[in-house]
Design a protein around this motif. Structure first.
Motif, PDB file in Angstrom:
ATOM      1  N   ASP A  95       0.820  -1.212   0.000  1.00 12.84           N
ATOM      2  CA  ASP A  95       0.000   0.000   0.000  1.00 12.84           C
ATOM      3  C   ASP A  95       0.856   1.265   0.000  1.00 12.84           C
ATOM      4  OD1 ASP A  95      -2.554  -1.132  -0.118  1.00 12.84           O
ATOM      5  OD2 ASP A  95      -2.558  -1.560   2.015  1.00 12.84           O
ATOM      6  N   GLY A  96       2.066   1.181   0.556  1.00 11.48           N
ATOM      7  CA  GLY A  96       2.971   2.314   0.468  1.00 11.48           C
ATOM      8  C   GLY A  96       3.322   2.637  -0.973  1.00 11.48           C
ATOM      9  N   MET A  97       3.576   1.612  -1.767  1.00  6.21           N
ATOM     10  CA  MET A  97       3.848   1.836  -3.195  1.00  6.21           C
ATOM     11  C   MET A  97       2.620   2.363  -3.914  1.00  6.21           C
ATOM     12  SD  MET A  97       7.000   1.398  -3.730  1.00  6.21           S
ATOM     13  CE  MET A  97       7.005   1.442  -5.525  1.00  6.21           C
ATOM     14  N   HIS A  98       1.460   1.843  -3.545  1.00  8.20           N
ATOM     15  CA  HIS A  98       0.226   2.353  -4.157  1.00  8.20           C
ATOM     16  C   HIS A  98       0.059   3.841  -3.879  1.00  8.20           C
ATOM     17  CE1 HIS A  98      -3.952   2.259  -5.596  1.00  8.20           C
ATOM     18  NE2 HIS A  98      -4.214   3.059  -4.567  1.00  8.20           N
ATOM     19  N   LEU A  99       0.319   4.240  -2.639  1.00 12.94           N
ATOM     20  CA  LEU A  99       0.185   5.645  -2.270  1.00 12.94           C
ATOM     21  C   LEU A  99       1.165   6.517  -3.050  1.00 12.94           C
ATOM     22  CD1 LEU A  99      -1.186   7.704  -0.363  1.00 12.94           C
ATOM     23  CD2 LEU A  99       0.650   7.234   1.279  1.00 12.94           C
ATOM     24  N   ILE A 100       2.383   6.049  -3.203  1.00 15.39           N
ATOM     25  CA  ILE A 100       3.393   6.793  -3.964  1.00 15.39           C
ATOM     26  C   ILE A 100       2.965   6.931  -5.423  1.00 15.39           C
ATOM     27  CG2 ILE A 100       5.748   6.657  -4.870  1.00 15.39           C
ATOM     28  CD1 ILE A 100       6.490   5.324  -2.126  1.00 15.39           C
ATOM     29  N   TYR A 101       2.512   5.846  -6.026  1.00 19.01           N
ATOM     30  CA  TYR A 101       2.087   5.886  -7.430  1.00 19.01           C
ATOM     31  C   TYR A 101       0.911   6.845  -7.626  1.00 19.01           C
ATOM     32  CZ  TYR A 101       4.919   2.046  -9.382  1.00 19.01           C
ATOM     33  OH  TYR A 101       5.950   1.273  -9.863  1.00 19.01           O
ATOM     34  N   GLU A 102      -0.080   6.724  -6.752  1.00 18.69           N
ATOM     35  CA  GLU A 102      -1.268   7.565  -6.909  1.00 18.69           C
ATOM     36  C   GLU A 102      -0.946   9.039  -6.666  1.00 18.69           C
ATOM     37  OE1 GLU A 102      -4.332   6.502  -8.054  1.00 18.69           O
ATOM     38  OE2 GLU A 102      -3.064   4.756  -8.470  1.00 18.69           O
ATOM     39  N   ALA A 103      -0.050   9.329  -5.742  1.00 16.47           N
ATOM     40  CA  ALA A 103       0.347  10.716  -5.504  1.00 16.47           C
ATOM     41  C   ALA A 103       1.037  11.298  -6.734  1.00 16.47           C
ATOM     42  CB  ALA A 103       1.259  10.801  -4.287  1.00 16.47           C
ATOM     43  N   LEU A 104       1.903  10.515  -7.363  1.00 15.72           N
ATOM     44  CA  LEU A 104       2.595  10.998  -8.557  1.00 15.72           C
ATOM     45  C   LEU A 104       1.632  11.187  -9.733  1.00 15.72           C
ATOM     46  CD1 LEU A 104       5.890   8.952  -8.249  1.00 15.72           C
ATOM     47  CD2 LEU A 104       5.713  11.454  -8.310  1.00 15.72           C
ATOM     48  N   ASP A 135       5.287  15.353 -11.000  1.00 14.72           N
ATOM     49  CA  ASP A 135       6.118  16.317 -10.273  1.00 14.72           C
ATOM     50  C   ASP A 135       6.526  15.691  -8.937  1.00 14.72           C
ATOM     51  OD1 ASP A 135       7.223  18.462  -8.877  1.00 14.72           O
ATOM     52  OD2 ASP A 135       5.831  19.919  -9.740  1.00 14.72           O
ATOM     53  N   ALA A 136       7.825  15.560  -8.708  1.00 12.63           N
ATOM     54  CA  ALA A 136       8.329  14.892  -7.507  1.00 12.63           C
ATOM     55  C   ALA A 136       8.694  15.858  -6.396  1.00 12.63           C
ATOM     56  CB  ALA A 136       9.532  14.024  -7.867  1.00 12.63           C
ATOM     57  N   ASN A 137       8.233  17.092  -6.467  1.00 14.91           N
ATOM     58  CA  ASN A 137       8.443  18.034  -5.379  1.00 14.91           C
ATOM     59  C   ASN A 137       7.846  17.474  -4.100  1.00 14.91           C
ATOM     60  OD1 ASN A 137       6.897  20.349  -3.737  1.00 14.91           O
ATOM     61  ND2 ASN A 137       8.828  21.165  -4.486  1.00 14.91           N
ATOM     62  N   GLY A 138       8.616  17.499  -3.004  1.00 16.12           N
ATOM     63  CA  GLY A 138       8.191  16.863  -1.764  1.00 16.12           C
ATOM     64  C   GLY A 138       6.888  17.383  -1.218  1.00 16.12           C
ATOM     65  N   ASP A 139       6.703  18.682  -1.203  1.00 21.88           N
ATOM     66  CA  ASP A 139       5.472  19.252  -0.659  1.00 21.88           C
ATOM     67  C   ASP A 139       4.261  18.898  -1.522  1.00 21.88           C
ATOM     68  OD1 ASP A 139       6.415  20.643   1.683  1.00 21.88           O
ATOM     69  OD2 ASP A 139       7.423  22.044   0.333  1.00 21.88           O
ATOM     70  N   LYS A 140       4.456  18.825  -2.837  1.00 21.56           N
ATOM     71  CA  LYS A 140       3.344  18.466  -3.733  1.00 21.56           C
ATOM     72  C   LYS A 140       2.969  16.996  -3.569  1.00 21.56           C
ATOM     73  CE  LYS A 140       4.312  22.040  -7.185  1.00 21.56           C
ATOM     74  NZ  LYS A 140       4.692  22.314  -8.601  1.00 21.56           N
ATOM     75  N   ILE A 141       3.964  16.136  -3.432  1.00 21.50           N
ATOM     76  CA  ILE A 141       3.676  14.714  -3.215  1.00 21.50           C
ATOM     77  C   ILE A 141       2.950  14.515  -1.894  1.00 21.50           C
ATOM     78  CG2 ILE A 141       4.717  12.466  -2.755  1.00 21.50           C
ATOM     79  CD1 ILE A 141       6.884  13.160  -4.752  1.00 21.50           C
ATOM     80  N   LEU A 142       3.435  15.179  -0.852  1.00 21.27           N
ATOM     81  CA  LEU A 142       2.812  15.066   0.467  1.00 21.27           C
ATOM     82  C   LEU A 142       1.354  15.504   0.415  1.00 21.27           C
ATOM     83  CD1 LEU A 142       3.467  14.435   3.514  1.00 21.27           C
ATOM     84  CD2 LEU A 142       3.697  16.914   3.780  1.00 21.27           C
ATOM     85  N   ALA A 143       1.092  16.619  -0.228  1.00 16.63           N
ATOM     86  CA  ALA A 143      -0.279  17.119  -0.339  1.00 16.63           C
ATOM     87  C   ALA A 143      -1.167  16.121  -1.077  1.00 16.63           C
ATOM     88  CB  ALA A 143      -0.289  18.469  -1.050  1.00 16.63           C
ATOM     89  N   ALA A 144      -0.605  15.471  -2.103  1.00 11.68           N
ATOM     90  CA  ALA A 144      -1.377  14.492  -2.877  1.00 11.68           C
ATOM     91  C   ALA A 144      -1.663  13.227  -2.076  1.00 11.68           C
ATOM     92  CB  ALA A 144      -0.628  14.143  -4.159  1.00 11.68           C
TER      93      ALA A 144
END
Length: 395
Positions: free
Chosen positions: A317-326, A332-341
């Motif tokens: 599920d961690g990988m799923h969250l990373i994929y869906e955020a991207l 865009d791999a900006n940390g704040d944008k990924i976190l918000a997503a």
């Protein structure tokens, strides 16, 4: 779109190791460059099973869904921290950020290791996906931490409630003496006594390879109706066998526990001595959903018949969250944008429905009450009740 790495923020890392790596300046990252995920887990040492489960789940996820999201290749850099040295975990996290240019940190098998890496995530503004470590307070250690595993209070409170509802009046708590164990002890005592139960003693045991015999003798002599147990994944087999060998089951003392004790990966080796043990957890390999049946079959196929456990779903599920955020950030791999997503994300996991709380960045999920039963010649944690969409209650 061009994505640049903020070099300055990746060097606001404190401590002696920072000086040693200050000259390691990441190259600028462009849209065609990979998004790097630094996966830090124990692949060796006493908690190697945790790392191997997570690494296998990450590999399975990428095999099923590919290694490209929104035009960006996802490169996972796997690092073994041994599971017992927080300073090593911190150094690895620091090197991944400053030398390897990772945009996301992930993994973290035990609480002290997640604590050690959290300042790196904060100072570098790098999202940190905690897939395994389960102390409640972890997410408060950095505003960049997101959890996809579980918390001990989250799986303990339903067990305490089940015990009082099923006429268990007296209990002893028996936990490993570190963050998650202390969380489990405090929450069980609070919830069990609130429901009318009495906690006779609270016993804490050493974290690594303890001899449980003297502790179990104290339990046997006290004659509680139940023994509530938390020990980390890998320790449960020894404890359950000693519980039976020392005659506690024969004395009529019931063993109840969190699911860490009855790790799915170890149920075959634990064997029939676990029969009838009731536990509470957020995942069982016996979960009857179509998604989980496919997951268990695929995991076994790719890993020499290994059964996936609860740490594996934290990784999956961690990988799923990373994929869906991207996908949401269009790569865009900006940390704040990924976190918000990541905040507020919801999906149907192999464990059941789950959500990342937009405010706390912690996981909201169903918690299952299970009984160890023999199915087709093997022991499984068979679900028979659940608490729907339960948040971490804190300590």
């Amino acid at each position: 779109m061009t994505h640049t790495v903020n070099v300055q923020r990746r060097h606001l890392i404190l401590g002696g190791a920072a000086a040693a790596t200050a000259s390691l300046v990441p190259m600028p990252s462009f849209a065609a460059d990979p998004v790097k995920v630094g996966l830090i887990v124990p692949m060796s040492g006493p908690f190697a099973s945790t790392g191997k489960q997570i690494a296998a789940a990450v590999s399975l996820y990428q095999k099923k869904y590919g290694d490209t999201v929104a035009g960006r290749k996802i490169e996972v850099i796997l690092k073994d921290d041994g599971g017992v040295a927080p300073d090593m975990t911190k150094r690895i996290a620091q090197e991944l950020v400053t030398r390897d240019g990772v945009q996301i940190l992930a993994g973290f098998g035990l609480t002290p290791l997640a604590f050690a890496a959290s300042p790196i995530a904060t100072q570098a503004k790098t999202p940190m996906v905690v897939m395994a470590a389960a102390t409640s307070v972890i997410v408060k250690r950095s505003p960049y931490i997101v959890r996809t595993g579980f918390t001990l209070p989250q799986v303990t409170a339903p067990m305490a409630d089940w015990a009082t509802k099923n006429n268990i009046k007296s209990a002893i708590t028996f936990v490993a003496d570190y963050g998650p164990g202390i969380d489990a002890e405090k929450v069980f005592v609070k919830q069990f006594t609130a429901g009318g139960g009495s906690v006779m003693h609270s016993i804490r045991t050493p974290l690594l390879n303890p001899d449980y015999a003297p502790f179990l003798k104290r339990v046997k002599d006290s004659k509680p109706e139940a023994l509530f147990v938390f020990v980390p994944s890998g320790e449960g087999a020894a404890l359950i066998k000693q519980f039976n060998e020392r005659g506690l089951a024969a004395e009529g003392i019931r063993l109840i526990c969190t699911g860490d004790v009855l790790d799915d990966d170890l149920m075959v080796s634990i064997g029939a001595v676990s029969k009838g043990v009731v536990s509470s957890h957020h995942y069982s390999a016996a979960h009857p959903s179509p998604e989980n049946k496919e997951y268990v079959a695929s995991f076994a196929r790719d890993n020499n018949g290994m059964r996936p456990n609860f740490h594996s779903v934290g990784g999956y599920d961690g990988m799923h969250l990373i994929y869906e955020a991207l996908k949401k950030t269009n790569g865009d791999a900006n940390g704040d944008k990924i976190l918000a997503a990541m905040k507020g994300a919801s999906w149907t996991s192999v464990r059941g429905p789950m959500t990342i709380d937009a405010e706390t960045r912690d996981v909201i999920q169903d918690i299952y009450i299970r009984k160890s039963e023999e199915v087709d010649g093997q022991m499984w944690n068979v679900e028979f009740d659940k608490v729907v969409q339960f948040k971490d209650p804190g300590v």
